[in-house]
Write a protein that holds these residues in place. Structure first.
Motif: not given
Lengths: 115, 118
Positions: A32, A36, A38, A42-44, A46, A90, A102-103, A105-107, B35, B110
């Motif tokens: 999957s 995302y 950012q 502020k929060g990430l 989708l 991301f 578990k996600l 993430f890329g850099t 995280y 969050g």
């Protein structure tokens, strides 16, 4: 193990021009994939997700991404950039299927939009 | 509706101090994730709860890090004897569930707690 590689740390575009943020993935299973965004302080959020349905995925704010298994890619595009698109993006992978997701993430790619 | 909230938003700790970071997930969300995001990096997984059970803590960097979710709702991430390398943004995310059904995979994040260890 799953991983993603974001090929550009920074991308600069002018307002009104197309956006392309590149992502390649590695996964032992049918993955999957997500994008995302950012914004500062502020929060990430989708943008869109691919979970083995249609390979062309449409997200919020005019973004879309195409899953290409042969190229192991999941690039993010938008036809016309807005100033408000300036943010960190991301690419994210999970192994797919059932079970704990578990996600990974890329850099990140910082998108800069100039007037 | 209310999203995921975290407190404090900013925390400055002197090296060696203990800190506690709080996460309030979206009401009814079964799964909760922590995280760690170092400056200029993508977030990295620390630990995962399903209700009150901590099912995976493989990402915790050392035994100074401890997380709990005793009633299956609010979670606390505790860092003992903080070190400078612990400086990062700590993100909490929740989702309805993580097993079965593709639509359940979305994690809502969050705003994070920015921890600075001096």
């Amino acid at each position: 193990a799953q991983s993603v590689t974001q090929l550009d740390s920074h991308v600069s575009v002018s307002e009104g021009t197309p956006v392309l943020l590149r992502c390649n993935y590695s996964s032992s299973y049918s993955p999957s994939l997500f994008w995302y965004v950012q914004h500062p302080n502020k929060g990430l959020q989708l943008l869109l997700k691919y979970t083995s349905a249609a390979t062309l995925v449409k997200g919020i704010n005019g973004f879309e991404a195409e899953f290409k298994k042969s190229e192991t890619s999941f690039h993010l595009t938008k036809p016309s950039a807005h100033m408000s698109d300036a943010a960190e993006y991301f690419c994210v992978v999970t192994p797919g299927g059932t079970g704990f997701q578990k996600l990974v993430f890329g850099t990140g790619t910082r998108l800069l939009v100039s007037p | 509706g209310a999203g995921v909230s975290q407190s404090p938003r900013y925390k400055v700790a002197k090296r060696g101090q203990d800190v506690a970071l709080r996460c309030d997930p979206i009401s009814g969300h079964v799964s909760l994730f922590w995280y760690q995001q170092a400056l200029g990096q993508g977030p990295e997984f620390l630990t995962y709860f399903q209700n009150e059970a901590q099912l995976d803590k493989s990402g915790l960097p050392s035994d100074r890090f401890f997380a709990e979710r005793p009633e299956g709702s609010v979670s606390t991430l505790k860092i003992q004897r903080t070190q400078q390398e612990d400086s990062a943004v700590y993100l909490c995310a929740s989702s309805k569930r993580t097993s079965g059904g593709k639509s359940s995979y979305e994690q809502y994040f969050g705003p994070g707690t920015r921890l600075t260890v001096t």
